[in-house]
Design a protein around this motif. Structure first.
Motif, short mmCIF file in Angstrom:
data_model
loop_
_atom_site.label_atom_id
_atom_site.label_comp_id
_atom_site.label_asym_id
_atom_site.label_seq_id
_atom_site.Cartn_x
_atom_site.Cartn_y
_atom_site.Cartn_z
N ALA A 147 21.37 -91.00 -66.17
CA ALA A 147 20.10 -91.20 -66.40
C ALA A 147 19.78 -92.61 -67.20
O ALA A 147 19.01 -93.54 -66.73
CB ALA A 147 19.26 -90.26 -67.17
N GLU A 157 31.70 -92.74 -78.39
CA GLU A 157 30.45 -92.80 -78.78
C GLU A 157 29.23 -92.75 -77.65
O GLU A 157 28.29 -92.37 -77.92
CB GLU A 157 30.07 -94.24 -79.67
CG GLU A 157 30.25 -95.17 -78.74
CD GLU A 157 29.98 -96.77 -79.55
OE1 GLU A 157 31.07 -97.39 -79.89
OE2 GLU A 157 28.74 -97.03 -79.88
N GLY A 203 28.07 -95.60 -84.51
CA GLY A 203 28.84 -94.65 -83.87
C GLY A 203 29.18 -93.52 -84.46
O GLY A 203 28.99 -92.28 -84.27
N LEU A 228 28.37 -88.04 -76.47
CA LEU A 228 28.33 -87.10 -77.65
C LEU A 228 27.77 -85.79 -77.09
O LEU A 228 27.85 -84.95 -77.97
CB LEU A 228 26.77 -87.67 -78.47
CG LEU A 228 27.09 -89.06 -79.30
CD1 LEU A 228 25.95 -89.32 -79.95
CD2 LEU A 228 28.24 -88.66 -79.97
N ALA A 246 11.71 -104.28 -74.98
CA ALA A 246 13.17 -104.22 -74.71
C ALA A 246 13.47 -104.20 -73.12
O ALA A 246 14.27 -104.83 -72.45
CB ALA A 246 13.98 -103.28 -75.39
N GLY A 290 15.18 -107.20 -72.53
CA GLY A 290 16.80 -106.72 -72.72
C GLY A 290 16.73 -106.30 -74.07
O GLY A 290 16.32 -107.32 -75.16
N PRO A 291 17.52 -105.46 -74.46
CA PRO A 291 17.92 -104.94 -75.92
C PRO A 291 18.48 -106.21 -76.80
O PRO A 291 18.41 -106.11 -78.02
CB PRO A 291 18.52 -103.49 -75.83
CG PRO A 291 18.91 -103.67 -74.43
CD PRO A 291 18.09 -104.37 -73.71
N GLU A 292 19.49 -106.83 -76.05
CA GLU A 292 20.39 -107.80 -76.76
C GLU A 292 19.41 -108.77 -77.22
O GLU A 292 19.79 -109.54 -78.19
CB GLU A 292 21.14 -108.24 -76.01
CG GLU A 292 22.20 -107.45 -75.25
CD GLU A 292 23.17 -106.72 -76.35
OE1 GLU A 292 23.95 -107.65 -76.94
OE2 GLU A 292 23.10 -105.43 -76.73
N ASP A 337 23.07 -73.52 -76.82
CA ASP A 337 24.15 -73.55 -77.67
C ASP A 337 24.17 -72.46 -78.81
O ASP A 337 23.27 -72.53 -79.69
CB ASP A 337 24.18 -74.87 -78.26
CG ASP A 337 25.52 -75.51 -79.29
OD1 ASP A 337 25.69 -76.55 -79.41
OD2 ASP A 337 25.80 -74.52 -79.78
N GLN A 341 16.06 -86.62 -68.10
CA GLN A 341 17.28 -87.18 -68.95
C GLN A 341 17.90 -86.05 -69.69
O GLN A 341 18.92 -86.21 -70.44
CB GLN A 341 16.64 -88.10 -70.21
CG GLN A 341 16.34 -89.24 -69.48
CD GLN A 341 15.21 -89.97 -70.46
OE1 GLN A 341 15.29 -89.77 -71.54
NE2 GLN A 341 14.25 -90.85 -69.88
N ARG A 342 17.56 -84.78 -69.38
CA ARG A 342 18.10 -83.78 -69.88
C ARG A 342 17.83 -83.71 -71.59
O ARG A 342 18.73 -83.21 -72.41
CB ARG A 342 19.51 -83.56 -69.60
CG ARG A 342 19.96 -83.36 -68.10
CD ARG A 342 19.15 -82.16 -67.72
NE ARG A 342 19.67 -81.67 -66.33
CZ ARG A 342 18.77 -81.96 -65.10
NH1 ARG A 342 17.61 -82.74 -65.12
NH2 ARG A 342 19.33 -81.43 -64.12
N GLY A 351 21.17 -109.29 -70.11
CA GLY A 351 20.22 -108.80 -71.25
C GLY A 351 20.38 -107.47 -71.55
O GLY A 351 19.88 -107.04 -72.46
N VAL A 369 15.59 -108.26 -66.50
CA VAL A 369 16.36 -109.07 -67.74
C VAL A 369 17.58 -109.46 -67.18
O VAL A 369 18.16 -110.38 -67.70
CB VAL A 369 16.35 -108.40 -68.71
CG1 VAL A 369 15.03 -108.15 -69.48
CG2 VAL A 369 17.25 -106.97 -68.70
N MET A 411 16.43 -102.21 -65.14
CA MET A 411 15.99 -103.15 -66.37
C MET A 411 16.53 -104.57 -65.79
O MET A 411 16.25 -105.48 -66.09
CB MET A 411 16.69 -102.87 -67.62
CG MET A 411 15.73 -103.09 -68.98
SD MET A 411 16.54 -102.62 -70.37
CE MET A 411 16.74 -101.12 -70.55
N ALA A 413 25.82 -85.33 -84.84
CA ALA A 413 25.89 -84.45 -83.73
C ALA A 413 26.70 -83.37 -84.13
O ALA A 413 26.71 -82.03 -83.81
CB ALA A 413 26.59 -85.07 -82.38
N ARG A 443 26.28 -91.39 -85.51
CA ARG A 443 26.10 -90.39 -84.46
C ARG A 443 26.81 -89.21 -84.25
O ARG A 443 26.30 -88.19 -84.18
CB ARG A 443 26.06 -91.50 -83.12
CG ARG A 443 24.79 -92.15 -82.90
CD ARG A 443 25.08 -92.80 -81.56
NE ARG A 443 24.52 -91.82 -80.42
CZ ARG A 443 23.63 -91.63 -79.83
NH1 ARG A 443 22.54 -92.32 -79.93
NH2 ARG A 443 23.64 -90.81 -78.93
N GLN A 444 28.24 -89.68 -84.46
CA GLN A 444 28.92 -88.60 -84.13
C GLN A 444 28.91 -87.51 -85.23
O GLN A 444 28.99 -86.29 -85.00
CB GLN A 444 30.55 -88.92 -84.22
CG GLN A 444 30.78 -89.72 -82.59
CD GLN A 444 32.20 -90.22 -82.59
OE1 GLN A 444 33.15 -89.71 -83.20
NE2 GLN A 444 32.29 -91.47 -82.12
#
Lengths: 578, 471
Positions: free
Chosen positions: B379, B441, A543, B444, A469, A473-475, A502, A417-418, B395, B391, B387, A550, A546-547
């Protein structure tokens, strides 16, 4: 025509007859080419030798010369910035003598005998000196290199030099006794003695947030860094070599890639150490045995590196050893053991693997040095381990885990996922964390310990929630769980994630590390307050936080304050619903 | 170092590829040996264990019909070496360097030892010259540079050689510098060899190439020599003639199997899955023969191909290779089945030298961040795809749904090329088009400044999204 002669040559091993008086670990010259070797086994008048150079071309009946000394290294001014192979030969000198490819049988002393050093004595004529006493100093690349009385030497100073002294000239004369030089020799397989071993409590700052905050390393401690290929081990070792708060770094490229070593040389030469204003290379000693260089010299390279680090420790400095990687060292042991037809232990490794690994790790530590004036020094060991197939249950990883004071376990899933450094927070730990917390609480922020526990708790809960999740599912999660996931994402991606490439973020001061970590915790708290106040998760402006986080992380030093102010604003705005 | 040749009649024993001699004089490790039996072809071998009592010779060719009592063994006094030179370009040779094209044996310019000496690390130049391969998943995401060793991890039946051929075709001479290709076939089939060579012939690269061919039906031990002969030749062309040499070696898995066979014949203690404990060191002695040397114009770049048995990346062969090489390009059976060509899975793929080869003055300044951003969203999209199976799409969170969409687009629009070459600019544009669809968003890893040139496209995409949303 008597004298020892070769009676067998196979792989990196040779056997010689006529070696009745030899002793174990004695250094020998093998064959017409005079290849360096070491006695491994003695049976009657036959010695089994491991040869540190390429053996192909050695013929039977060629002579073997005994040195009556163990494998040792020359220690003295000239080591800083040097690049030496696993048996202490400077690679620059080898290139000058043998060209672009390393030819066997070329010899060169570790320190150039003709270099002149400006010596300032601190001892005076008539003074009694003993092993470990500081005779005087020379300035080497910004470091005050203390010249020590070697072990086994003591007496009254009869005469002492001052000013320019050549490496091969004496620097002090003892009454009725021997002369002392700027350098001394030490057998690499023997731990250099100290007056007393001290506890390791203070953290050695690494400039890497995940280590300093979550899994700190103590000065004089040991860390094992296991990780499969492509998980960023080498990048971590290099970041540590560049930014860790050590006075001297010994980087041992043990079974490493040649191009990587070229890159290290190039980069360390260009990179400036912010504390001294000098190139990082000037505080570094590179010990290089690339994967295609002889296997026996790979085994010795780690000991050579530790000996050099101990030598700087004895001068009263903080030395750090980056061993990359101990798996290659263990494989070298296995390869030699199997050629010796020893009874193999687990996975073909010799049965003494664990005890050798333990002994090697115990050469790290903080000590009260021998001799006057009183001083303390330390050797901190970072050892990369490359488990086959990324399987941590294999013998080398296990041997290192048992003796390491901290473990930074690298995870390929994170690397894919870097997410770098790809340190798995669930599998990593540090036994130094408690001592470090007190230190950080005093110097950075008293909430250090609490912040650290909150981060770990958040990550733990995050792991559990993400499993749920993945099913529902996260929702389908409740708002406060979704908030937690968002907070944990900030921690994972922006606080723990740190790019070695960086320029603004490759090094993170403990202050910056703390502020970023705290912001993520504050986000979680502010979010919880807002949810309690009747807002829904969807209404929170995640958001923006987060920004801002970062931006604060990646801001240049000059813009950092402004960026952190913006971050505070974003956090404050979180509670207020428009 | 030379000793005179000595000839002995009869050997003590013979087993598989090994012949055991007694009473040899001054045998030399690595010495070249010839073995003659009346009425049989002459065999060649090498001393792999020199001893006063017993000396072991590893025979290159098939030992079928060899009788230890009657064999006449000559220790030549020479170390194993191969003929190298520019005249080898355009030739096809066996793994041991004998002609396979019906032409007379090459005379060459020099003899080079098969077991090359390591390049002194302080004489190396860190590789940093970008090679445009025309393959987006490589150029954009896992950039190849000159002097690198970047293996292709393939599975049985996946088009690894086709990918190698594509890279060879387009990677030649980006700035018109002199180049050459060394192709080493190690135990591969006639069909595989043909696939590669036909592609090659069409592009006209054959006359700039040296081929060392050991096919499946050729002697096993020769597989241990073929890559070394190829690399000796490559080093000569690169560091004496200043050519940029790309060495393709296929298939490293067959090489390792040959190594295991010899180990077993010598009754060595086996390591993982029966492969010898020194396989890491042995493979390193091949892969480390890549690089750029200070003050020399040429370079050796390696593109080894290996087959992961049962697609298992933790198998000792890909595992040890990955620890030595500077990254890997991994082919995926899943992508292959879904018609993505080339089926490169960028997630487990990696180019360790990418950072040195990209960025300002090399490719474009934002290249690293562009790739990081695509990686991270892709990723996430791949995770979301798993998922969905559980779901359902409803979901997923909105961000996961966006990532899922990007993953589809990434595989079809960036990785998939169907044989068409893309310039780096085209690759970058394809990636930007995918990223344009995402709100700020989600991006990033990119700074405002890096997104600025995409402003118009991003706004257009945002408008489309707003219109598509049901009121």
């Amino acid at each position: 025509m008597t004298g020892p002669k070769l009676r067998r040559v196979v792989g990196a091993l040779a056997e010689a007859s006529g070696m009745r008086d030899a002793v174990l670990n004695e250094l020998v010259r093998v064959g017409d080419a005079g290849l360096l070797g070491e006695v491994l086994r003695l049976t009657g008048d036959v010695a089994t030798l491991q040869v540190f150079e390429e053996t192909s071309g050695l013929a039977l009946e060629e002579p073997v010369l005994r040195s009556k000394q163990p494998l040792s290294v020359q220690l003295g001014p000239g080591l800083l910035g040097a690049v030496i192979d696993g048996i202490g030969r400077p690679l620059q000198a080898l290139a000058a003598a043998g060209g672009d490819f390393i030819a066997p049988g070329v010899d060169a002393s570790t320190l150039d005998p003709t270099t002149r050093w400006d010596f300032s004595p601190v001892v005076t004529v008539g003074q009694q000196v003993r092993a470990g006493d500081v005779l005087g100093t020379v300035l080497e690349k910004g470091l005050v290199h203390r010249i020590l009385v070697p072990l086994g030497k003591e007496g009254t100073i009869e005469r002492v030099a001052s000013g320019a002294v050549r490496t091969d000239e004496p620097v002090a004369w003892l009454l009725d006794g021997p002369t002392l030089h700027l350098w001394q020799r030490w057998p690499v397989r023997r731990t250099r003695p100290a007056r007393a071993r001290l506890a390791s409590t203070e953290p050695l700052l690494t400039g890497q947030r995940i280590f300093d905050v979550l899994f700190p390393i103590a000065e004089g401690g040991t860390v094992a860094v296991p990780g499969g290929f492509g998980t960023g081990k080498t990048v971590i070792e290099q970041s540590l070599a560049k930014y860790a708060q050590a006075d001297v770094v010994v980087y041992v490229g043990c079974g490493e890639r040649g191009n990587e070593m070229a890159e290290v040389l190039h980069e360390f030469g260009a990179l400036v150490d912010p504390r001294s204003g000098r190139p990082v290379l000037e505080r570094t000693v590179l010990v290089v045995n690339t994967s295609n260089m002889p296997v026996a010299a790979r085994e010795s390279s780690v000991y050579l590196g530790l000996t050099i680090a101990e030598y700087f420790r004895d001068q009263g400095y903080r030395a750090a050893v980056m061993a990359d990687s101990l798996s290659r060292w263990a494989e070298a042991l296995r390869e030699i053991g199997s050629r010796l037809q020893e009874m193999p232990g687990e996975e073909g490794y010799p049965t003494y693997l664990a005890s050798r690994a333990a002994r090697l790790h115990e050469r790290a530590g903080r000590v009260q040095c021998l001799g006057a004036p009183e001083r303390t020094g330390s050797v901190t060991l970072f050892s990369a381990v490359s488990p086959p197939g990324g399987d941590f249950s294999e013998p080398v990883t296990q041997a290192c885990l048992r003796v390491g004071g901290a473990v930074w376990a690298l995870d390929p899933a994170l690397a894919h996922q870097r997410q770098f450094p790809a340190v798995d927070w669930n599998a990593s730990y540090s036994l130094y964390a408690e001592g470090a917390e007190a230190w950080f609480a005093e110097r950075v922020d008293r909430r250090w310990g609490e912040t650290r526990s909150r981060l770990l708790e958040l990550l733990q809960r995050d792991g559990e929630l993400r499993e749920i999740a993945a099913v529902v599912g996260p929702e389908a999660l409740e708002d406060h769980d979704r908030l937690l996931l968002a907070a944990a994402a900030l921690v994972r991606e922006l606080v723990l994630g740190q790019s070695a490439f960086d320029p603004n973020d490759a090094y993170s001061s403990p202050q910056k590390s703390f502020r970023l970590a705290r912001a993520a915790i504050d986000f979680h708290d502010a979010g919880r307050a807002a949810l309690k106040g009747g807002s829904s998760f969807a209404e929170l402006d995640v958001g923006r936080v987060r920004q801002a986080l970062a931006a604060a992380r990646d801001a240049a030093a000059a813009d950092a304050e402004a960026a952190f102010l913006k971050l505070d604003e974003a956090l404050r705005a979180l509670g207020r619903t428009p | 170092m030379t000793t005179l040749a000595r000839t002995y009649l009869g050997a003590r024993a013979a087993a598989g590829p090994l012949v055991y001699l007694a009473g040899t004089q001054r045998a030399r490790l690595g010495e070249w040996v010839t073995l003659r039996t009346a009425g049989q072809p002459t065999l060649r071998g090498q001393v792999i264990d020199a001893g006063r009592d017993v000396t072991v010779v590893q025979v290159l060719e098939d030992t079928l019909g060899l009788g230890p009592a009657a064999v006449e063994v000559t220790l030549t006094g020479e170390l194993a070496s191969v003929v190298v030179g520019k005249e080898l370009l355009g030739r096809a040779l066996s793994g041991a360097g004998d002609p396979r094209d019906g032409l007379p044996p090459p005379i060459g310019e020099a003899l080079r030892p098969l077991w090359g000496a390591p390049i002194n690390p302080v004489r190396r130049v860190p590789p940093s010259d970008f090679i445009e391969t025309g393959v987006s998943a490589i150029d954009g995401m896992n950039t190849l540079v000159r002097g690198q060793k970047l293996p292709v991890f393939s599975g049985p039946g996946l088009p690894a050689l086709e990918l190698a051929a594509t890279i060879v075709e387009s990677a030649r001479a980006p700035r018109g510098e002199p180049f050459a290709v060394v192709f080493v076939a190690i135990g591969i089939t006639e069909r595989e060899t043909r696939t590669f060579l036909e592609r090659f012939e069409r592009s006209g690269a054959l006359e700039r190439s040296v081929l060392y061919v050991n096919q499946a039906q050729d002697p096993t031990i020769e597989r241990l020599l073929a890559p070394r002969a190829g690399l000796a030749c490559a080093e000569h062309l690169a560091f004496v003639h200043g050519l940029h040499v790309l060495v393709v070696m296929a298939d490293i898995t067959h090489y390792c199997d040959a190594l295991r066979e010899v180990g077993a014949a010598r009754e060595e203690v086996p390591g993982r899955r029966g492969y010898p404990g020194y396989m890491y060191t042995d493979l390193a002695s091949l892969f480390e023969r890549a690089g750029v040397v200070r003050g020399k114009p040429g370079s050796v770049t390696q593109l080894p191909v290996l087959t992961m048995p049962d697609d298992d990346i933790t198998h000792p062969i890909p595992d040890l290779t990955g620890y030595i090489t500077e990254g890997q390009v991994v082919l995926s059976r899943d992508l292959f089945r879904r018609g993505v060509s080339p089926p490169i899975d960028v997630l487990p793929s990696l180019s360790r030298l990418m950072n040195a080869g990209i960025g300002k003055d090399r490719t474009v300044p934002e290249h690293r961040k562009w790739a990081d951003q695509l990686y991270s969203v892709y990723a996430r999209g791949r995770e979301a795809r798993q998922m969905v199976a559980i779901v359902g799409e409803s979901g997923l969170s909105a961000a996961d749904r966006r990532a899922l969409e990007l993953a589809e687009g990434f595989e079809k629009g960036l990785v998939h090329q169907a044989g068409l070459r893309r310039t780096l600019a085209q690759t970058l544009e394809a990636g930007w088009r995918l990223l344009d669809e995402l709100p700020r968003e989600d991006l990033l890893k990119l700074s405002d400044a890096q997104l600025e040139p995409r402003k118009a496209q991003r706004e257009a995409a945002a408008r489309r999204r707003a219109e598509a949303k049901p009121p």
